[in-house]
Write a protein that holds these residues in place. Structure first.
Motif, PDB file in Angstrom:
ATOM      1  N   ASN A 388       0.874  -1.074  -0.074  1.00  0.00           N
ATOM      2  CA  ASN A 388      -0.104   0.140   0.088  1.00  0.00           C
ATOM      3  C   ASN A 388       1.079   1.096   0.052  1.00  0.00           C
ATOM      4  OD1 ASN A 388      -1.747   2.198   0.811  1.00  0.00           O
ATOM      5  ND2 ASN A 388      -3.047   0.755   1.944  1.00  0.00           N
ATOM      6  N   ASN A 391       0.169   4.321   2.866  1.00  0.00           N
ATOM      7  CA  ASN A 391       0.784   4.144   4.412  1.00  0.00           C
ATOM      8  C   ASN A 391       2.024   3.262   4.201  1.00  0.00           C
ATOM      9  OD1 ASN A 391       0.006   1.535   3.722  1.00  0.00           O
ATOM     10  ND2 ASN A 391      -1.335   1.255   5.756  1.00  0.00           N
ATOM     11  N   LYS A 393       3.020   0.203   3.717  1.00  0.00           N
ATOM     12  CA  LYS A 393       2.994  -1.014   4.074  1.00  0.00           C
ATOM     13  C   LYS A 393       3.212  -1.892   3.389  1.00  0.00           C
ATOM     14  CE  LYS A 393       2.319  -3.934   7.736  1.00  0.00           C
ATOM     15  NZ  LYS A 393       1.061  -4.162   8.578  1.00  0.00           N
ATOM     16  N   ALA A 429      -5.060  -1.793   4.377  1.00  0.00           N
ATOM     17  CA  ALA A 429      -3.862  -1.094   5.054  1.00  0.00           C
ATOM     18  C   ALA A 429      -2.676  -2.187   5.423  1.00  0.00           C
ATOM     19  CB  ALA A 429      -4.474  -0.628   6.257  1.00  0.00           C
ATOM     20  N   GLU A 431      -3.096  -4.985   7.397  1.00  0.00           N
ATOM     21  CA  GLU A 431      -3.330  -5.705   8.750  1.00  0.00           C
ATOM     22  C   GLU A 431      -4.071  -7.046   8.404  1.00  0.00           C
ATOM     23  OE1 GLU A 431      -1.976  -4.713  11.284  1.00  0.00           O
ATOM     24  OE2 GLU A 431      -1.022  -2.937  10.348  1.00  0.00           O
TER      25      GLU A 431
END
Length: 648
Positions: A388, A391, A393, A429, A431
């Motif tokens: 991503n 962010n 990540k 995100a 996670e």
């Protein structure tokens, strides 16, 4: 026996299963009424009457379906459920709507349907256009006309062409030209026209100002509506013109000219490519081996790929070099991110050329554009992960596949990951939402997912990241009796199944009570008769009120609520919607628009209704009177063969 004539798209059937066959006589015969008209025939000639018995028109010529969209729409789809009839009367043509109302009176020499969107009307050497509902789009005063857009028409009068504005109801441009052309299908509407004068083509605006002189040849190809003109030739040679600067670009100085990006002219000069913007300004010097689109077929953006000395880079549409041409192979863009090739592997950069990934990967692709973040799929050998860039990540490659999922949760974008036939969830995100430990995932309600393991099926709360209902049940679904509950099926020691109910918090709940609501609908009444005879029939409405008492041998209900046909002792009575006889007279036979299906209690008919008593045929009106029309037999509504009425 059922007898009838079937036409394509419109069907007219002469007698129901309880009706007698029509007599074949040489005197005047008539059809059942359809949409307010009936056909009469005598001595090989036929005509149509209206519901008062007066002659309406001579014949049906064709039918069409009106357009469901306007001319401004990209595609005008016909309304297949609605039918318009093209009819003739005394050698003139008109149009009747499906409700029997005149759209256009029979006053035109010819009417044709064009592009399934317009009607072309001609009368005494003049023509006009109408929409498919019969509304005239310009006055009937021109020899010929073409459609430019919703408000502009090129019109011919006195052998010359001008431009007529329906918004201003006048000729904007006088009829002084030999022909016009216009890019009506371009992405944006042009403010200029291609016009022909003295055999040559030029360009004018809608105020008749000459933008380019009349010295070109023209063909309707490569049409545009911006400042670039590529549909002209000059003395047989291709030429590209910029309307703002009036400059011509042609060989031998400029070759291989195409429009790319946001109205940029890509051209070759001295063997190298450069870019010229819509204002005629050179924004990229002629120093590149090639200039191509940096995006796929489904996306556009403000960046182009440039190639120089065998290396590729990225150029912004204003000419600024964003990524210097130093990379091998193609650069693939999406939004403000680019996939570059590095030593046989791949990395990702932003518009400054900065690498965004700490290491290179075997393969990189852009994921589904429906995510709010521009997610990038990463591949390392046979495994997949994702990145991503918003962010920053990275989910390192550890899965056999990553894709969108049917599982939903409020405010969370989800991806489904799999490994060795086990499935889990991540959010966009990066996670982990659900461990990769389940054989199957099924969306129940937003935020709650049914998960299946070897031990059974349970429910997982995505937002709280915990199991609500343990995975020990045979199946779990939303209860059809109460959508606020889940229905779980569980095996019993006796080998059967029991049902359990849970709310959305995972708490067991009692089984929902299903209220029994009696269905209220109109229905036939059936009354048994003595000694096992045939029953008698009547009718009750949705409130249970008896409209027709059960006193008839047979009762047929008109589909549109016009009334009933009742049979007693072989005779027929026509009843109105209140169940009262329309006329005291009984009939031997009645002509129907449509044959009822076998065993059906519904029929379709409209008044006036053609009824027979002995050898006498009469048209019965809804008020109980008869039309002053003599009929000796029944004919079909359409005089056409079984192939039906022609369609425009």
């Amino acid at each position: 026996m059922i007898k009838g004539i079937t036409g394509r798209n419109i069907r007219f059937l002469l007698a129901g299963s309880f009706l007698l066959a029509a007599h074949s006589l040489s005197a005047q015969q008539g059809s059942a009424f359809h949409n307010g008209f009936a056909r009469m025939e005598e001595s090989g000639k036929s005509w149509y009457i209206d519901s008062t018995g007066k002659k309406a028109f001579d014949q049906i010529v064709a039918l069409y379906h009106p357009a469901a969209a306007t001319a401004a729409d990209e595609e005008a789809l016909p309304e297949a459920q609605e039918t318009m009839l093209l009819v003739s009367s005394a050698g003139k043509t008109g149009i009747i709507a499906g409700n029997g109302k005149w759209l256009l009176p029979p006053a035109y020499d010819t009417i044709e349907l064009k592009w399934k969107t317009y009607l072309v009307l001609r009368q005494q050497g003049k023509m006009t256009y109408a929409d498919t509902d019969g509304k005239l789009l310009l006055p009937l005063q021109f020899e010929d006309a073409g459609i430019l857009d919703d408000t502009h028409f090129d019109v011919k009068t006195g052998g010359k062409w001008g431009i007529y504005s329906t918004a201003e109801n006048r000729l904007l441009i006088p009829a002084m030209y030999e022909s016009f052309d216009y890019c009506g299908g371009c992405g944006r509407k042009g403010d200029y026209l291609f016009a022909q004068k003295n055999g040559k083509w030029g360009i004018i605006d809608f105020n008749n100002n000459v933008l380019m002189p009349f010295e070109y040849e023209h063909a309707h190809a490569f049409m545009r509506s911006d400042n670039w003109v590529q549909c002209f030739k000059k003395q047989g040679h291709e030429v590209t013109i910029n309307l703002k600067t009036k400059k011509e670009y042609t060989a031998p100085e400029y070759t291989d000219m195409t429009i790319t990006g946001n109205s940029l002219l890509k051209a070759q000069k001295n063997g190298k490519y450069g870019l010229i913007n819509e204002d005629g300004v050179t924004i990229a010097d002629f120093i590149y081996d090639d200039i191509t689109d940096a995006y796929g077929e489904t996306e556009r953006g403000p960046y182009l790929q440039v190639t120089k000395n065998g290396k590729t880079g990225i150029l912004r549409e204003d000419g600024k070099v964003m990524i210097a041409p130093v990379y091998e192979g193609d650069i693939t863009g999406s939004g403000d991110y680019f996939i570059i090739r590095v030593d046989g592997n791949y990395n990702l950069t932003d518009t400054t050329g900065k690498k965004l990934l700490a290491k290179d990967y075997t393969e990189i692709t852009f994921m589904d554009k429906r995510f709010s973040a521009p997610l990038v799929k990463l591949k390392q050998k046979a495994l997949y992960g994702f990145y991503n860039p918003v962010n920053r990540k990275v989910v390192e490659p550890a899965f056999f596949d990553i894709d969108r999922t049917t599982v939903t949760a409020p405010g969370i974008e989800l991806l489904e990951v799999s490994y060795q036939e086990m499935y889990g969830l991540y959010d966009a995100a990066g996670e982990q939402v659900l461990p990769v430990a389940y054989k199957k995932l099924d969306d129940l309600v937003p935020g709650l997912v049914a998960v299946k393991k070897e031990t059974g099926t349970g429910v997982y709360d995505i937002r709280k990241k915990k199991m609500l209902i343990p995975a020990v049940y045979n199946s779990i679904s939303v209860s059809s009796a109460d959508s606020s509950l889940f229905l779980a099926s569980q095996s019993t020691p006796e080998g059967s199944y029991k049902e359990l109910f849970f709310n959305h918090n995972g708490v067991k709940m009692p089984a929902p009570k299903v209220p029994i609501v009696p269905e209220k609908k109109s229905r036939l009444l059936e009354k048994e008769t003595a000694n096992g005879g045939y029953p008698l029939y009547g009718y009750a409405n949705s409130t249970g009120k008896v409209i027709v008492p059960p006193i008839y041998d047979r009762l047929l209900v008109e589909k549109n609520g016009r009334g009933f046909l009742a049979q007693t002792g072989g005779k027929f009575t026509v009843l109105n919607e209140a169940g009262q006889p329309v006329s005291k007279q009984l009939f031997d036979d009645i002509a129907l628009e449509e044959v009822p299906r076998y065993g059906s209690a519904e029929v379709l008919y409209s008044f006036p209704l053609l009824c027979r008593t002995g050898d006498t045929y009469q048209y019965l009106t809804a008020t109980g009177s008869f039309l002053p029309v003599k009929v000796t037999g029944i004919v079909a509504f359409s005089a056409y063969s079984l192939d039906g009425i022609p369609e425009l």
